[in-house]
Design a protein around this motif. Structure first.
Motif, PDB file in Angstrom:
ATOM      1  N   ALA A   5       0.840  -1.195   0.000  1.00 58.19           N
ATOM      2  CA  ALA A   5       0.000   0.000   0.000  1.00 58.19           C
ATOM      3  C   ALA A   5       0.876   1.245   0.000  1.00 58.19           C
ATOM      4  O   ALA A   5       1.827   1.349   0.775  1.00 58.19           O
ATOM      5  CB  ALA A   5      -0.913   0.005   1.220  1.00 58.19           C
ATOM      6  N   TYR A   6       0.545   2.161  -0.886  1.00 59.53           N
ATOM      7  CA  TYR A   6       1.213   3.453  -0.953  1.00 59.53           C
ATOM      8  C   TYR A   6       0.179   4.511  -0.586  1.00 59.53           C
ATOM      9  O   TYR A   6      -0.875   4.599  -1.212  1.00 59.53           O
ATOM     10  CB  TYR A   6       1.770   3.706  -2.355  1.00 59.53           C
ATOM     11  N   ALA A   8      -0.561   8.521   0.059  1.00 58.14           N
ATOM     12  CA  ALA A   8      -0.047   9.857  -0.230  1.00 58.14           C
ATOM     13  C   ALA A   8      -0.480  10.861   0.830  1.00 58.14           C
ATOM     14  O   ALA A   8      -1.609  10.828   1.304  1.00 58.14           O
ATOM     15  CB  ALA A   8      -0.547  10.317  -1.593  1.00 58.14           C
ATOM     16  N   VAL A  19       4.994  10.140   0.413  1.00 59.65           N
ATOM     17  CA  VAL A  19       4.256   8.886   0.291  1.00 59.65           C
ATOM     18  C   VAL A  19       4.713   7.945   1.388  1.00 59.65           C
ATOM     19  O   VAL A  19       5.914   7.792   1.642  1.00 59.65           O
ATOM     20  CB  VAL A  19       4.470   8.232  -1.100  1.00 59.65           C
ATOM     21  N   PHE A  39      10.245   1.008  -5.537  1.00 57.92           N
ATOM     22  CA  PHE A  39       8.936   0.947  -6.170  1.00 57.92           C
ATOM     23  C   PHE A  39       9.054   0.135  -7.446  1.00 57.92           C
ATOM     24  O   PHE A  39       9.832   0.457  -8.325  1.00 57.92           O
ATOM     25  CB  PHE A  39       8.404   2.345  -6.477  1.00 57.92           C
ATOM     26  N   SER A  45      -0.053  -3.601  -6.066  1.00 50.56           N
ATOM     27  CA  SER A  45      -0.040  -2.445  -5.173  1.00 50.56           C
ATOM     28  C   SER A  45      -1.432  -1.839  -5.087  1.00 50.56           C
ATOM     29  O   SER A  45      -2.242  -1.986  -5.998  1.00 50.56           O
ATOM     30  CB  SER A  45       0.909  -1.366  -5.690  1.00 50.56           C
ATOM     31  N   PHE A  47      -3.215   2.088  -3.916  1.00 52.20           N
ATOM     32  CA  PHE A  47      -2.860   3.483  -3.738  1.00 52.20           C
ATOM     33  C   PHE A  47      -4.001   4.216  -3.039  1.00 52.20           C
ATOM     34  O   PHE A  47      -5.164   4.037  -3.391  1.00 52.20           O
ATOM     35  CB  PHE A  47      -2.560   4.136  -5.091  1.00 52.20           C
ATOM     36  N   HIS A  48      -3.626   5.062  -2.061  1.00 51.79           N
ATOM     37  CA  HIS A  48      -4.616   5.814  -1.300  1.00 51.79           C
ATOM     38  C   HIS A  48      -4.153   7.260  -1.163  1.00 51.79           C
ATOM     39  O   HIS A  48      -2.963   7.535  -1.122  1.00 51.79           O
ATOM     40  CB  HIS A  48      -4.785   5.223   0.107  1.00 51.79           C
ATOM     41  N   PRO A  52      -3.600   7.233  -8.412  1.00 49.93           N
ATOM     42  CA  PRO A  52      -2.410   6.381  -8.556  1.00 49.93           C
ATOM     43  C   PRO A  52      -1.329   6.983  -9.454  1.00 49.93           C
ATOM     44  O   PRO A  52      -0.152   6.890  -9.140  1.00 49.93           O
ATOM     45  CB  PRO A  52      -2.967   5.089  -9.149  1.00 49.93           C
ATOM     46  N   ILE A  55       0.787   9.389  -7.438  1.00 48.26           N
ATOM     47  CA  ILE A  55       1.636   8.691  -6.465  1.00 48.26           C
ATOM     48  C   ILE A  55       2.790   8.000  -7.184  1.00 48.26           C
ATOM     49  O   ILE A  55       3.949   8.095  -6.767  1.00 48.26           O
ATOM     50  CB  ILE A  55       0.815   7.683  -5.644  1.00 48.26           C
ATOM     51  N   LYS A  56       2.497   7.314  -8.281  1.00 45.47           N
ATOM     52  CA  LYS A  56       3.542   6.635  -9.051  1.00 45.47           C
ATOM     53  C   LYS A  56       4.588   7.632  -9.550  1.00 45.47           C
ATOM     54  O   LYS A  56       5.787   7.362  -9.513  1.00 45.47           O
ATOM     55  CB  LYS A  56       2.933   5.879 -10.230  1.00 45.47           C
TER      56      LYS A  56
END
Length: 69
Positions: A5-6, A8, A19, A39, A45, A47-48, A52, A55-56
């Motif tokens: 989980a990533y 932000a 992040v 990464f 994965s 993303f929150h 996404p 974040i990426k």
């Protein structure tokens, strides 16, 4: 396979400031550090906190900045 989980943290305008990464069975999270974390977009994965793609992009920039040194 467990997903990474990533999460932000963003400014009011939705700009990603940092992040957090959460992985492992204990659910602990820490700020993404490109010297410790890697990464890999091919790994499962979630993303929150922001889209996404934002974040990426932040993660890829963080990784590329450490590779310049």
């Amino acid at each position: 396979m467990k997903k990474i989980a990533y999460i932000a943290e963003t400014k009011g305008e939705g700009i990603v400031e940092c992040v957090w990464i959460a992985s492992g069975s204990k659910g602990r999270s820490s700020v993404f550090d490109p010297r410790k974390h890697r990464f890999d977009p091919s790994k499962p994965s979630v993303f929150h906190g922001a889209e996404p793609r934002y974040i990426k992009s932040w993660l890829e920039k963080a990784q590329s900045s450490i590779q310049k040194f």
